[in-house]
Design a protein around this motif. Structure first.
Motif, mmCIF file in Angstrom:
data_model
loop_
_atom_site.group_PDB
_atom_site.id
_atom_site.type_symbol
_atom_site.label_atom_id
_atom_site.label_comp_id
_atom_site.label_asym_id
_atom_site.label_seq_id
_atom_site.Cartn_x
_atom_site.Cartn_y
_atom_site.Cartn_z
ATOM 1 N N LYS A 201 0.829 -1.216 0.000
ATOM 2 C CA LYS A 201 0.000 0.000 0.000
ATOM 3 C C LYS A 201 0.855 1.255 0.000
ATOM 4 O O LYS A 201 0.412 2.317 -0.416
ATOM 5 N N GLY A 202 2.071 1.122 0.530
ATOM 6 C CA GLY A 202 2.962 2.277 0.622
ATOM 7 C C GLY A 202 3.719 2.570 -0.653
ATOM 8 O O GLY A 202 4.537 3.496 -0.684
ATOM 9 N N GLY A 203 3.468 1.802 -1.705
ATOM 10 C CA GLY A 203 4.145 2.054 -2.972
ATOM 11 C C GLY A 203 5.621 1.746 -2.917
ATOM 12 O O GLY A 203 6.074 0.889 -2.142
ATOM 13 N N THR A 204 6.396 2.473 -3.709
ATOM 14 C CA THR A 204 7.824 2.189 -3.845
ATOM 15 C C THR A 204 8.702 3.394 -3.540
ATOM 16 O O THR A 204 9.912 3.337 -3.709
ATOM 17 N N SER A 205 8.099 4.511 -3.122
ATOM 18 C CA SER A 205 8.871 5.734 -2.914
ATOM 19 C C SER A 205 9.748 5.634 -1.667
ATOM 20 O O SER A 205 9.521 4.778 -0.805
ATOM 21 N N PRO A 206 10.744 6.508 -1.535
ATOM 22 C CA PRO A 206 11.574 6.504 -0.328
ATOM 23 C C PRO A 206 10.752 6.845 0.914
ATOM 24 O O PRO A 206 9.754 7.562 0.835
ATOM 25 N N VAL A 207 11.183 6.314 2.055
ATOM 26 C CA VAL A 207 10.561 6.663 3.339
ATOM 27 C C VAL A 207 11.206 7.953 3.838
ATOM 28 O O VAL A 207 12.420 8.009 4.032
ATOM 29 N N GLU A 208 10.393 8.974 4.037
ATOM 30 C CA GLU A 208 10.918 10.277 4.438
ATOM 31 C C GLU A 208 10.988 10.462 5.948
ATOM 32 O O GLU A 208 11.811 11.205 6.456
ATOM 33 N N ASP A 209 10.070 9.781 6.690
ATOM 34 C CA ASP A 209 10.064 9.973 8.139
ATOM 35 C C ASP A 209 9.385 8.784 8.814
ATOM 36 O O ASP A 209 8.611 8.051 8.189
ATOM 37 N N VAL A 210 9.711 8.607 10.091
ATOM 38 C CA VAL A 210 9.111 7.564 10.922
ATOM 39 C C VAL A 210 8.508 8.245 12.143
ATOM 40 O O VAL A 210 9.198 8.995 12.849
#
Length: 548
Positions: free
Chosen positions: A415-424
């Motif tokens: 569901k989160g796609g493939t883009s980079p994770v910017e924040d947690v």
């Protein structure tokens, strides 16, 4: 010819049935033939080769389980022959390259939202009632009945009318089976409103604020402050008893900490300081009515799509979730990220098995290590009470093909796609960075949606294979079906059907664009998601205990 089986990733050693298959049937995929040794219902998997005890089961290209005994090629995967397993994860320097999707057709698009003083833009315009303690729930119920019925927000009115018709028919000796309930349309729903620009009056009934441990009250305070500050909320009425653990001053402090420039109408009532319950309720209704008059003056205005914050969630998942709805929503996520919007992926127990992929996609080392810490601490806490992430799949999940948590989780992560994770983000922390954000919440449907809204989601895309009535008080929730059978059976709660992906009629990319188009319409008030029409306003605060 319609495709009847699917290998999700080239390295997988299991194949998914897209339709019911039968023992003795021979199926072909990529030039290779498989003789089925068991019945394999749609959504379930069979093995591509003979396997020994302890061999690794691979799906989505990652470890999802280990065999419990010798297995023959063509046999059905079950909870008896496969148990959960997932690869360990760690931080490692990794250069992740992302190819953003083409967003040329969306780059100049806007949605009509409610612009707030802090620069955020809401997709709805709600008045919110907040109790600081469960003792005030009854008063909220009285106020809800009074305001909802008079101001045109009561979904129960049609049922009351239906019950009245049944009573009258019974008295006249008529056949009650000839009576039917007419569903309300979005246009009819709006027409009943006294305040055209107020989308609803919402109530955050809960069971907290006193008792338990003081940390519970502290977390609840931050959660309620997050809801008061939500872009979809225009005004707030707070109901307090007075002696509870969660004091009004605590709530006000957390609200000021979250937004030092908070300027929405905020009315606070404390029952132990009032003359009577009747006076308390009457005053709260009158003052709120004055506030409704004011926020009704706010009108929708165009905003760039970068102002959207979309939470992605799955619940009532099935064996098609990771194949149709979740990757389609994932493509929508990638489109939104490429447009500068925020996307929130939560449900940490349902990221088990996908951790390393997400860590490798995280731009900032501190954020990656925060994710590792939150995941590890959460799973350790579950093990201390005799559980663990591996026990997440529900009986319904398992029955419909999600045999291990790693299968469920790896499909859920799509569901989160493939883009980079910017924040947690930890629970209740606000999303401030454009792009994909990971939010620590339980996997439980309502606890997860409650947490997503707290982090600022102004729409939630909720995928389901089995069907669920979950919604949220302040965040319109859009239901996305994984299969056409569900979409047709439960069309009263499903907004979007990704079944055409399974049927080979549409691609993931086509469905992803259609979902974004629906999001734009929902964010603009042009369509009302069915969860909103049905007042599916579910709210469960997480006490930070073990909840899968």
């Amino acid at each position: 010819m319609k495709q009847i089986v699917l290998k999700v990733h080239p390295s997988d050693n299991v194949i998914v049935a897209l339709t019911d298959l039968h023992k003795g049937q021979q199926v072909e995929l990529d030039g290779e033939k498989y003789l089925l040794l068991d019945d394999v219902n749609a959504k379930h998997k069979f093995f591509t080769n003979d396997m020994n005890t302890g061999d690794e089961v691979i799906m989505y290209g990652v470890l999802v389980g280990k065999t419990q005994h010798a297995i023959q090629r063509g046999m059905l995967m079950t909870t008896d022959n496969v148990k959960h397993a997932s690869d360990p994860f760690t931080y490692r320097p990794f250069h992740y390259e992302w190819k953003a999707p083409d967003v040329s057709k969306f780059k100049d698009r806007t949605f009509n939202g409610y612009h707030r003083a802090d620069g955020s833009v809401g997709t709805a315009n709600y008045w919110l009632f907040i109790p600081t303690v469960f003792c005030e729930n009854r008063n909220l119920d009285v106020i809800r009945e009074a305001l909802h019925n008079e101001l045109g927000y009561a979904v129960t009115q049609k049922y009351k009318s239906y019950a009245h018709e049944l009573v009258e028919a019974y008295k006249k000796g008529e056949d009650i089976h000839n009576l039917s309930l007419a569903p309300a349309t979005a246009a009819e729903t709006r027409k009943k409103r006294v305040f055209e620009n107020v989308d609803g009056i919402k109530f955050l009934n809960h069971q907290g604020g006193c008792g338990g441990i003081r940390q519970d009250a502290a977390v609840l305070s931050k959660l309620l402050a997050a809801y008061a500050d939500h872009p979809n909320v225009a005004g707030v009425t707070v109901m307090s008893l007075g002696c509870q653990n969660l004091q009004v001053a605590d709530f006000q402090r957390d609200l000021k900490e979250r937004n030092p420039n908070f300027s929405k109408p905020l009315y606070i009532y404390e029952q132990q300081q009032s003359q009577s319950e009747e006076q308390l309720i009457a005053e709260a209704i009158r003052k709120t009515f004055e506030g409704l008059i004011e926020i009704n003056k706010i009108e929708r205005k165009p905003a760039p799509l970068s102002k959207m914050t979309v939470g992605v969630k799955c619940g009532g998942s099935d064996g098609f979730s990771g194949i149709s709805a979740n990757p389609a929503v994932g493509y929508t996520s990638d489109l939104l990220v490429a447009l500068g919007a925020k996307v929130l992926l939560a449900e940490f127990p349902e990221l088990c098995g996908a951790e390393q992929q997400l860590i490798d996609r995280t731009r900032d080392e501190a954020a990656a290590r925060k994710f590792i810490h939150l995941m590890t601490a959460y799973n350790d806490a579950a093990h201390k009470v005799g559980s663990g992430f591996h026990m997440n799949p529900s009986p319904g999940n398992i029955k419909d093909g999600l045999i291990t948590d790693a299968i469920k989780s790896t499909g859920a992560a799509r569901k989160g796609g493939t883009s980079p994770v910017e924040d947690v983000l930890d629970y209740t922390e606000p999303a401030t960075k454009p792009g994909l954000n990971l939010v620590c919440t339980p996997g439980n449907d309502v606890e997860a949606t409650t947490g997503k809204a707290a982090s600022g989601a102004t729409l939630i895309l909720f995928t389901t294979g089995l069907g669920t009535p979950t919604g949220n008080p302040v965040c319109p929730t859009i239901k996305v079906a994984t299969n056409t059978k569900l979409a047709q059976k439960m069309d009263d709660i499903i907004d979007i059907n990704t079944g055409p992906v399974i049927d080979g009629e549409k691609t993931i990319e086509q469905m992803g664009e259609e979902i974004l188009e629906y999001c734009i319409k929902a964010a603009s008030g042009e369509v009302i998601p069915k969860a909103v029409l049905l007042n599916q306003d579910d709210f469960i605060p997480w006490k930070r205990g073990v909840s899968l």
